[in-house]
Enzyme design. Structure first.
Site, PDB file in Angstrom:
ATOM      1  CG  HIS A 149     -83.141  56.694  57.395  1.00  0.00           C
ATOM      2  ND1 HIS A 149     -84.686  56.545  57.186  1.00  0.00           N
ATOM      3  CD2 HIS A 149     -83.141  57.978  57.588  1.00  0.00           C
ATOM      4  CE1 HIS A 149     -85.192  57.552  57.013  1.00  0.00           C
ATOM      5  NE2 HIS A 149     -84.410  58.443  57.129  1.00  0.00           N
ATOM      6  CB  THR A 183     -78.770  59.920  59.237  1.00  0.00           C
ATOM      7  OG1 THR A 183     -79.121  60.986  58.456  1.00  0.00           O
ATOM      8  CG2 THR A 183     -77.885  58.907  58.396  1.00  0.00           C
TER       9      THR A 183
END
Ligand code: NAD
Ligand code: ZN
Length: 342
Positions: free
Chosen positions: A43, A40
């Site tokens: 990203h 995450t």
């Protein structure tokens, strides 16, 4: 305090001096010791389409951490300065049907630490007391730093009974690696790990896999024959987000088998539903961790000999965050940890 901040839309993160967070009456202020880098965070750093849709800068990123309680709100009686704690990164609403029933992992109004609120890549982080886990004595701080993804691994690995069963793990990223050790600890017979990256295949063998394959080179049916399996895999853990991996799992399941899906695909996946029907498979999505059954299970499995430390391959000071992110992004890594005290 120093914090790693997504300052504006676009790639990159900035190490900045920001105000220390203030606590409300139900909150706990934590001095962060160590943090883990999650996909995450990658990203958000690279500002991919998911991040563009989801993140509202400025935001302190990060959600995997261990640290020490420094101050608590006036309503908080269970935590004290000096406690070694980690955070459950899903902050739930507390009011919906599932929250009220104690099934907080099913809350539909979850806000993510380091996604929807200020995260843990900082010298200090604040969480509601309901999101704080007090570690049991004797915990290794590097392991404590990754209780969040370790919890993903445990939640997925224990979604179906594995004692005596043959288990397929698709994807040996940090979570697949930890899940491999968990199903081995929980009594699986064969643990077959499928992973294209050679560095990670090597780690999977160290985590206790019976057989590790490169899915581009070897077919799972051949592996089954080699192991003397006749019925197919009883349990599969989908930890790659890859369409071919999910299809290969379905094609190699025993009748009545269970597939726990943690991996997050980037696009829709077409599946042969006939195979799911006639094999009577159960496909189950897994998100986050159960509060706090998963945390309890993690703790007692560590105390009874489970060792996930080989999955941690890199350690950096937070000042070297660019090198840390590069290591995590390279794929030739397991879990990457940043130290916020050095
Ligand atoms: P990761 O991206 O590091 O690992 C995925 C691995 O799958 C990589 O090593 C990759 O080489 C491998 N892979 C790619 N194609 C494959 C194929 N055809 N067959 C087998 N393996 C293949 O990710 P991670 O941090 O270990 O997390 C695992 C997955 O879980 C990711 O998709 C991540 O987005 C997701 N995730 C979900 C949750 C949740 O709550 N559901 C939480 C954290 C992570
Ligand atoms: Zn809720």
């Amino acid at each position: 305090m120093l914090a790693l901040v997504k300052t504006a839309p676009g790639p990159g993160l900035q190490l900045q001096t920001v105000p220390e967070p203030e606590i409300g009456i139900n909150d706990v202020l934590i001095r962060v010791h160590k943090t883990g880098i999650c996909g995450t965070d990658l990203h958000i750093e690279s500002w991919d389409p998911w991040a563009q849709r989801t993140i509202a800068p400025p935001l302190i990123v990060g959600h995997e951490f261990v640290g020490e309680v420094v101050e608590v709100g006036s309503n908080v009686v269970d935590f004290h300065a000096g406690n070694l704690v980690s955070g459950e990164g899903h902050v739930v609403c507390g009011r919906c049907r599932h929250c009220l029933a104690g099934r907080r992992h099913l809350c539909a109004h979850t806000i993510g630490l380091g996604v929807g609120r200020a995260g843990s890549f900082a010298e200090y982080v604040v969480l509601p007391m309901a999101n704080v886990w007090h570690h049991w004595p004797g915990i290794d701080e590097d392991v404590a730093a990754i209780f969040d993804p370790f919890g993903n691994a445990v939640h997925t690995a224990l979604a179906f009974p594995v004692l005596g069963e043959d288990v397929l793990v698709s994807g040996a990223g940090p979570i697949g690696l930890m899940a491999t050790a968990v199903v081995r600890h929980a009594g699986a017979r064969f643990v077959v790990v499928s992973e294209p990256n050679a560095f990670r295949r090597e780690l999977a063998a160290r985590m206790g896999a019976t057989v590790v394959i490169d899915p581009r080179q070897r077919d799972l049916h051949a592996v089954q024959r080699e192991l003397g399996m006749v019925e197919g895999f009883d349990v599969a853990l989908e930890m790659s987000g890859n369409a071919a991996a999910l299809r290969a799992a379905i094609a190699n399941m025993a009748h009545g088998g269970g597939i726990a899906i943690l991996g997050i695909p980037t696009a829709e996946i077409a599946l042969d539903i006939n195979e799911i029907v006639f094999k009577m498979l159960t496909l189950r999505g897994i998100y986050g961790r159960e509060m706090y059954e998963t945390w309890y299970k993690m703790t007692v499995m560590l105390q009874s000999g489970l060792d996930i430390r080989p999955a941690i391959t890199h350690r950096f000071s937070f000042r070297d965050h660019e090198a840390a992110f590069a290591a995590a992004r390279s794929g030739d890594s397991g879990k990457v940890i940043m130290d916020w005290t050095a």
